[in-house]
Write an enzyme that holds these catalytic residues in place. Structure first.
Site, mmCIF file in Angstrom:
data_model
loop_
_atom_site.group_PDB
_atom_site.id
_atom_site.type_symbol
_atom_site.label_atom_id
_atom_site.label_comp_id
_atom_site.label_asym_id
_atom_site.label_seq_id
_atom_site.Cartn_x
_atom_site.Cartn_y
_atom_site.Cartn_z
ATOM 1 N N CYS A 1 12.758 4.040 3.284
ATOM 2 C CA CYS A 1 12.280 4.673 2.051
ATOM 3 C C CYS A 1 10.877 4.215 1.676
ATOM 4 O O CYS A 1 10.697 3.165 1.055
ATOM 5 C CB CYS A 1 13.257 4.378 0.909
ATOM 6 S SG CYS A 1 12.808 5.174 -0.638
ATOM 7 N N CYS B 1 10.468 4.039 -2.146
ATOM 8 C CA CYS B 1 11.040 2.845 -2.780
ATOM 9 C C CYS B 1 10.206 1.605 -2.510
ATOM 10 O O CYS B 1 9.878 0.845 -3.424
ATOM 11 C CB CYS B 1 12.457 2.602 -2.262
ATOM 12 S SG CYS B 1 13.598 3.976 -2.441
ATOM 13 N N ASP B 2 9.877 1.389 -1.250
ATOM 14 C CA ASP B 2 9.374 0.088 -0.810
ATOM 15 C C ASP B 2 7.870 0.037 -0.531
ATOM 16 O O ASP B 2 7.337 -1.026 -0.238
ATOM 17 C CB ASP B 2 10.122 -0.344 0.454
ATOM 18 C CG ASP B 2 11.623 -0.391 0.245
ATOM 19 O OD1 ASP B 2 12.049 -0.594 -0.904
ATOM 20 O OD2 ASP B 2 12.374 -0.206 1.215
#
Length: 546
Positions: free
Chosen positions: A366, A369-370
């Protein structure tokens, strides 16, 4: 209108102020909010938090803003060492946002205000029962990022326990981008990263019951859940159709099922929106030239919940087909006449040494996300399709030093994405595959093999994002022996009927082109097939009866 409101220079646009005013109007009690700022420390984020909270304090007399700027005494009194920091009702609860809640975690911030106002945690009855066993102090830290759709849910898990157990549970949501040194100290390589105790942490969003169980026991829920199984009767709910999955197919199926007069419910194990919510940008959905995947799914969800309940945290363990269809989750049994299975697909793994060990420690699926964790660091994106190129462009935009690894000599992605990668001068390692992922506490290098020459090379990286395809999430229906397509996808007719009566499927689980627009179409078709089949079945039963 008061003179202060007349002269106030609003930070939020009018439509957001209107929505926020309506939300704050539901508050029942006063909520003291303390904002701590320090000159020279994350000043831009501090200014954001200051303007946001000033707007909120003027929109509602239920928000009491206490502003501490370069206030050494207040910093010491409330043990604030990082800036900006926001405390919610600190004389009653220990709820702390370290870093301005300027992204997705803002949802958790608003919910936290509501809980503090009402004095209610809104935990489920079973979670309250489990939490009653907590006797020791817990200081929970949850590392988040602005674009992570999983983060608000995990923050809310922590905040709910802090409200339910004031004085015993401390909840801190830490914005990783504003506190990179703290993230590095705790070995954060994937978001959300939850620290329950110095010796126990997890990665990812977790169901409320698992979170509470882990908070109490400081062990993985899967390792202790068997000791916590309830002996009472399960919670049984009935409906015409149960829809499993809340991606584009599942939510659309819910809309169409309810509009056809069916009593429907949507079940979701993880985040609402599925993989689309993790997509940084969507450029091929009709009506939108460019829209964030999370925003698109939020819009679809808002529409869907006008028609059908969407139950999150529901992990489908088994589906039984008999006189009725029973869908069994970890805490409920849903009895229905039909099921629409729209559970989607999951990302493929490379299957190389180091991958599983370093998952969540630099290995990620992701970028949304990261990605913020890797600003200024070298990262590799593995793959050559639309997702890989979209992730690479997103990481480049975030400031990561990104390159692409592709096993072929040309991409399989859409032309405009290929052109964008070229325009952004993102390097590509052609005809290369990953043989190993290495590192101690986190990713430090990958070993690449040239498929043409067989030569290998050790390349230093801090992160690796996998985008090499997907596999269908069929675990819950494996025992039903449904007919399959190649790749394990469920075989359906044009209206979503599987090989077993009363079991339907839609979306990525059925293979095909796997686009948002086709998932929406398949969800609608499956819902209408359920309506037609149930109507016919009821008519046949009635005719037989007479």
């Amino acid at each position: 209108m008061s003179q202060s409101i007349k002269t106030h220079e609003w930070f939020l646009p009018e439509d957001q102020r209107k929505a926020l005013s309506a939300y704050l109007a539901e508050f029942t009690g006063m909520v003291p909010v303390h904002l701590f700022l320090q000159s020279g420390q994350n000043e831009a984020y501090g200014e954001f938090a200051k303007k946001l909270l000033q707007d909120m304090a003027l929109l509602s007399d239920r928000i009491a803003l206490n502003l501490h700027e370069d206030d050494t005494a207040a910093n010491a009194e409330y043990a604030v060492h990082r800036f900006p920091t926001v405390l919610i009702a600190p004389d009653k609860y220990s709820i702390r946002f370290t870093g301005a809640p300027a992204g997705e975690e803002g949802q958790a911030f608003l919910h936290a205000l509501k809980m503090a106002s009402d004095g209610k945690s809104y935990l489920t009855e079973s979670s309250v029962k489990t939490l009653a066993g907590l006797q020791e102090q817990r200081q929970i830290k949850i590392f988040v990022s602005p674009t992570c759709p999983y983060c608000p849910g995990q923050c809310l898990n922590a905040i709910r326990t802090a409200v339910e157990k004031p004085g015993l549970v401390d909840a801190e949501c830490i914005e990783t981008g504003q506190n990179p040194d703290l993230a590095e100290q705790y070995g954060v390589g994937s978001i959300p990263h939850t620290v329950y105790a110095e010796h126990f942490s997890t990665v990812g969003m977790e169901p409320e019951q698992d979170f509470v169980l882990q908070l109490v026991t400081l062990h993985q829920a899967k390792d202790v859940a068997h000791e916590e199984d309830e002996t009472g009767e399960p919670d049984v709910r009935t409906s015409d159709v149960v829809i499993i999955g809340s991606g584009p197919a599942g939510l659309t199926a819910g809309i169409y099922a309810r509009r056809a007069g069916l009593d429907a419910v949507v079940l979701e194990k993880g985040i609402i929106g599925g993989q689309v919510s993790l997509t940084p940008e969507v450029e091929n959905y009709p009506g939108f030239i460019n829209i964030g995947g999370k925003m698109l799914m939020d819009m679809i969800h808002q529409q869907a919940k006008q028609y059908v309940p969407v139950m999150t945290g529901q992990d489908v363990r088994e589906i039984k087909v008999g006189r009725n269809v029973e869908v069994i989750t970890q805490n409920r049994v849903y009895v229905a006449d039909a099921v629409i299975y729209a559970a989607g697909a999951s990302w493929k793994k490379l299957g190389v040494p180091g991958e599983d060990r370093l998952m969540g420690k630099g290995v990620s699926f992701c970028a949304s996300c990261d990605g913020y964790i890797f600003k200024g660091k070298q990262v590799a994106v593995i793959g050559g399709g639309n997702t890989a190129l979209t992730d690479a462009l997103h990481l480049k935009n975030l400031g990561a030093d990104v390159f692409i690894v592709h096993r072929r000599d040309e991409f399989r992605a859409e032309r405009h994405l290929i052109d964008s990668v070229s325009r952004e001068n993102i390097p590509v390692r052609w005809n290369a595959v990953v043989e190993e992922i290495g590192g101690d506490r986190g990713v430090e290098f990958i070993v690449l093999r040239d498929v043409s020459t067989g030569e290998t090379e050790k390349v230093p990286v801090k992160g690796i994002f996998l985008a090499i395809g997907i596999v269908p999430n069929v675990e819950a229906v494996n025992h039903l022996d449904l007919a399959r397509e190649s790749g394990g996808y469920l075989k359906v007719d044009r209206q979503g009927r599987t090989s077993m009566p009363r079991i339907y499927a839609a979306g990525d689980i059925t293979g095909g082109v796997q686009q948002i627009v086709t998932a929406v179409s398949e969800g609608a078709s499956a819902a209408m097939a359920v309506f037609e089949d149930l109507t016919r079945r009821k008519a046949e039963i009635a005719a037989h009866r007479y």
